[in-house]
Structure formats: C-alpha cells, structure tokens
Design a protein around this motif. Structure first.
Motif, PDB file in Angstrom:
ATOM      1  N   ASP A 110      46.458  39.642  62.700  1.00 47.70           N
ATOM      2  CA  ASP A 110      46.159  38.244  62.408  1.00 47.70           C
ATOM      3  C   ASP A 110      46.454  37.317  63.567  1.00 47.70           C
ATOM      4  O   ASP A 110      46.324  36.109  63.431  1.00 47.70           O
ATOM      5  N   ASP A 111      46.901  37.858  64.702  1.00 50.13           N
ATOM      6  CA  ASP A 111      47.332  36.994  65.787  1.00 50.13           C
ATOM      7  C   ASP A 111      46.616  37.275  67.097  1.00 50.13           C
ATOM      8  O   ASP A 111      47.180  37.096  68.161  1.00 50.13           O
ATOM      9  N   GLY A 112      45.392  37.738  67.038  1.00 51.61           N
ATOM     10  CA  GLY A 112      44.646  37.977  68.265  1.00 51.61           C
ATOM     11  C   GLY A 112      43.985  36.702  68.747  1.00 51.61           C
ATOM     12  O   GLY A 112      43.940  35.686  68.053  1.00 51.61           O
ATOM     13  N   PRO A 113      43.433  36.719  69.955  1.00 49.05           N
ATOM     14  CA  PRO A 113      42.825  35.514  70.519  1.00 49.05           C
ATOM     15  C   PRO A 113      41.646  34.986  69.724  1.00 49.05           C
ATOM     16  O   PRO A 113      41.449  33.776  69.654  1.00 49.05           O
ATOM     17  N   LEU A 114      40.849  35.864  69.121  1.00 47.42           N
ATOM     18  CA  LEU A 114      39.718  35.372  68.344  1.00 47.42           C
ATOM     19  C   LEU A 114      40.174  34.704  67.052  1.00 47.42           C
ATOM     20  O   LEU A 114      39.552  33.769  66.572  1.00 47.42           O
ATOM     21  N   GLU A 115      41.294  35.177  66.475  1.00 46.92           N
ATOM     22  CA  GLU A 115      41.807  34.576  65.261  1.00 46.92           C
ATOM     23  C   GLU A 115      42.451  33.216  65.511  1.00 46.92           C
ATOM     24  O   GLU A 115      42.715  32.465  64.588  1.00 46.92           O
ATOM     25  N   ALA A 116      42.741  32.927  66.789  1.00 41.14           N
ATOM     26  CA  ALA A 116      43.337  31.632  67.103  1.00 41.14           C
ATOM     27  C   ALA A 116      42.328  30.497  66.927  1.00 41.14           C
ATOM     28  O   ALA A 116      42.692  29.335  66.829  1.00 41.14           O
ATOM     29  N   LEU A 117      41.035  30.847  66.849  1.00 42.77           N
ATOM     30  CA  LEU A 117      40.003  29.846  66.617  1.00 42.77           C
ATOM     31  C   LEU A 117      39.525  29.908  65.179  1.00 42.77           C
ATOM     32  O   LEU A 117      39.263  30.985  64.647  1.00 42.77           O
ATOM     33  N   GLY A 118      39.434  28.759  64.556  1.00 36.71           N
ATOM     34  CA  GLY A 118      38.806  28.731  63.248  1.00 36.71           C
ATOM     35  C   GLY A 118      37.305  28.885  63.419  1.00 36.71           C
ATOM     36  O   GLY A 118      36.739  28.536  64.455  1.00 36.71           O
ATOM     37  N   THR A 119      36.655  29.433  62.429  1.00 37.01           N
ATOM     38  CA  THR A 119      35.213  29.635  62.501  1.00 37.01           C
ATOM     39  C   THR A 119      34.517  28.678  61.546  1.00 37.01           C
ATOM     40  O   THR A 119      34.753  28.735  60.335  1.00 37.01           O
ATOM     41  N   ALA A 120      33.698  27.816  62.087  1.00 41.38           N
ATOM     42  CA  ALA A 120      32.931  26.912  61.238  1.00 41.38           C
ATOM     43  C   ALA A 120      31.897  27.726  60.456  1.00 41.38           C
ATOM     44  O   ALA A 120      31.409  28.750  60.938  1.00 41.38           O
ATOM     45  N   PRO A 121      31.553  27.283  59.264  1.00 40.95           N
ATOM     46  CA  PRO A 121      30.593  28.046  58.446  1.00 40.95           C
ATOM     47  C   PRO A 121      29.274  28.316  59.144  1.00 40.95           C
ATOM     48  O   PRO A 121      28.645  29.349  58.906  1.00 40.95           O
ATOM     49  N   ASP A 122      28.845  27.390  60.010  1.00 43.49           N
ATOM     50  CA  ASP A 122      27.552  27.572  60.679  1.00 43.49           C
ATOM     51  C   ASP A 122      27.672  28.231  62.048  1.00 43.49           C
ATOM     52  O   ASP A 122      26.683  28.350  62.766  1.00 43.49           O
ATOM     53  N   ASP A 123      28.883  28.662  62.429  1.00 43.57           N
ATOM     54  CA  ASP A 123      29.073  29.311  63.730  1.00 43.57           C
ATOM     55  C   ASP A 123      28.828  30.807  63.560  1.00 43.57           C
ATOM     56  O   ASP A 123      29.750  31.623  63.525  1.00 43.57           O
ATOM     57  N   VAL A 124      27.558  31.155  63.477  1.00 40.47           N
ATOM     58  CA  VAL A 124      27.175  32.532  63.193  1.00 40.47           C
ATOM     59  C   VAL A 124      27.582  33.462  64.328  1.00 40.47           C
ATOM     60  O   VAL A 124      28.051  34.585  64.092  1.00 40.47           O
ATOM     61  N   GLU A 125      27.431  33.004  65.578  1.00 37.43           N
ATOM     62  CA  GLU A 125      27.744  33.862  66.719  1.00 37.43           C
ATOM     63  C   GLU A 125      29.221  34.240  66.746  1.00 37.43           C
ATOM     64  O   GLU A 125      29.560  35.413  66.900  1.00 37.43           O
ATOM     65  N   LEU A 126      30.103  33.254  66.584  1.00 40.98           N
ATOM     66  CA  LEU A 126      31.532  33.550  66.637  1.00 40.98           C
ATOM     67  C   LEU A 126      31.938  34.443  65.473  1.00 40.98           C
ATOM     68  O   LEU A 126      32.754  35.365  65.644  1.00 40.98           O
ATOM     69  N   GLN A 127      31.377  34.216  64.301  1.00 42.18           N
ATOM     70  CA  GLN A 127      31.693  35.064  63.159  1.00 42.18           C
ATOM     71  C   GLN A 127      31.266  36.506  63.430  1.00 42.18           C
ATOM     72  O   GLN A 127      31.988  37.461  63.118  1.00 42.18           O
ATOM     73  N   TYR A 128      30.096  36.662  64.042  1.00 39.43           N
ATOM     74  CA  TYR A 128      29.615  38.006  64.383  1.00 39.43           C
ATOM     75  C   TYR A 128      30.544  38.674  65.397  1.00 39.43           C
ATOM     76  O   TYR A 128      30.898  39.849  65.264  1.00 39.43           O
ATOM     77  N   LEU A 129      30.955  37.911  66.429  1.00 41.43           N
ATOM     78  CA  LEU A 129      31.835  38.472  67.451  1.00 41.43           C
ATOM     79  C   LEU A 129      33.160  38.919  66.849  1.00 41.43           C
ATOM     80  O   LEU A 129      33.690  39.974  67.202  1.00 41.43           O
ATOM     81  N   LYS A 130      33.692  38.129  65.948  1.00 41.68           N
ATOM     82  CA  LYS A 130      34.949  38.497  65.301  1.00 41.68           C
ATOM     83  C   LYS A 130      34.804  39.786  64.501  1.00 41.68           C
ATOM     84  O   LYS A 130      35.658  40.676  64.563  1.00 41.68           O
ATOM     85  N   GLU A 131      33.719  39.878  63.738  1.00 41.81           N
ATOM     86  CA  GLU A 131      33.530  41.042  62.879  1.00 41.81           C
ATOM     87  C   GLU A 131      33.207  42.298  63.686  1.00 41.81           C
ATOM     88  O   GLU A 131      33.679  43.392  63.367  1.00 41.81           O
TER      89      GLU A 131
END
Length: 236
Positions: A110-131
């Motif tokens: 739960d403490d990686g660099p990608l988790e440090a950013l919240g993901t907006a509902p419409d931020d499809v790219e960041l959500q994909y990168l996280k997953e």
C-alpha cells in the motif's frame, strides 16, 4: 566531604552537553573522541552493523547537536541524571533499530510510488498503469531505495522525514547549503535511474508505458520516499 565520583562524572557530562549546545568546538571534539565511541561500541554489542551505526549516529548528531531556528539543540534536554553516553546510547539504539526494521520491510503493497497518487475516476491511463505494472514498479522503487548509499539515505531521511532544512543539515555536516542541495538532487536522480533499471529487469526494457510511470514517480518522489521511510522512523 567530597562529592561521590559518580556525581562529579555526571556534572562533567552536563557541562560538556551545555558546551556542545553552545557549539563549542573543544566540547564537540571531546564528544566525538570520548562519548561517540562508547555509543558506537554499544551499537556493536547489539549486533548493529557498521553502516547502520554510521547512519544512526549521523542522524543523532543532526537531531541533538544542531539548533532548529530559535530552538536550541536537543542535547540541552540532558539533565545530568545519568552518564551522557548512556543517554545518547538509548537514542542511538532506537534510531538504529528503526533503520534496521525499515530495511526488513520487504512487502509494502500500500505504500509504493503509484499508490502515493490518488486516481481520479476519469484517469484511465493511471488506473491501467497501477493495475498492470503497479506491483513490479513499486517493488523496483523499494529495491532502489534500499540500495541507496548510507549518506544519501541519511540525507533524505533528515530532509523528508525529520523535516530538517538544508541549512540545518549543512551545519550538521560542516558544509555549505549548496553541497547539501547537490547531494539531495543526486540522490533523487539516482533513485529514478535505479527504479528504471530495476523495473526494466523485472518486466522487460521495451515496456512502452515506462516513461509515463517514471513521470508519475518523479511527480511525487519525495512523498513516496517519506511514506516508506517514516514507517520505521526510529525516533526517540
């Protein structure tokens, strides 16, 4: 009747501590020659490795021997009710144990660099990168952070976890602020570069999203470092 030897020793330690707080060069040299070796020996007896001991002692010096604005150095808190070496030894041990525990933390989902950013509902790219790459990217970052050389790790801890400004850190190291700023910048760039290398080794160098991941990491690098390091601050 003469005072007991133990009282005299503690009174001398109290005088030494006060002189160190004033920045007296002779007192600081005495501390380094007489007290710090005793503290280091205590760390060694507790099986603290040399690298961790060096880092703990440097943090100790910065926290206790350097004033913070109008607040005097924390060595002023020493009241002479026990040997100065014992008083500093307990703090150094807590710092060292915190550092050792931090390095043993191998699973921090739960403490990686990608988790440090919240993901907006419409931020499809960041959500994909996280997953898709979150676990590997976070692991690469944690590995890079753990591989930092001791001085760089200590500097980042002082600055990002302890909240020390570059002027205070510079005083603790006996250098100018520009040197500290340069060291911090070098440490950050090294972390970014090593995260790239370690991530590529995990998933392959041809991942097209790697540049986007590094942009995300750079945007909240300090926050990511702070979150990981502050899990085990070793604060007194």
């Amino acid at each position: 009747m003469a005072k007991p030897l133990e009282t005299e020793v503690h009174a001398a330690d109290l005088e030494l501590a006060r002189a160190c707080a004033r920045g007296d060069a002779t007192a600081l040299a005495t501390l380094e020659e007489r007290i710090i070796p005793q503290v280091r020996a205590a760390l060694k007896r507790r099986d603290v490795d040399d690298t961790t001991a060096d880092e703990a002692l440097q943090v100790l010096r910065a926290r206790f021997l350097v004033a913070e604005g109008t607040v005097p150095p924390r060595i002023m808190e020493y009241a002479g009710r026990g040997p100065l070496s014992a008083w500093l030894r307990m703090t150094a041990l807590r710092l060292a144990w915190g550092l050792l525990n931090e390095r043993k933390e191998s699973h921090l989902p739960d403490d990686g660099p990608l988790e440090a950013l919240g993901t907006a509902p419409d931020d499809v790219e960041l959500q994909y990168l996280k997953e898709r790459y979150g676990a590997d990217f976070n692991a690469a970052f944690r590995e890079a952070l753990g591989a930092l050389e001791p001085r760089a790790r200590t500097l980042l801890r002082m600055h990002l976890v302890d909240g020390m400004g570059t002027a205070r850190i510079a005083e603790a190291y006996g250098v100018d602020r520009s040197s500290v700023k340069r060291w911090l910048a070098t440490a950050r760039e090294w972390l970014l570069d090593q995260t790239r290398v370690r991530f590529a080794a995990r998933v392959g160098v041809s991942v097209p999203e790697l540049d986007s991941l590094l942009v995300q990491l750079r945007s909240q690098l300090d926050l990511s470092i702070q979150r990981l390091m502050s899990r085990n601050p070793g604060a007194p």
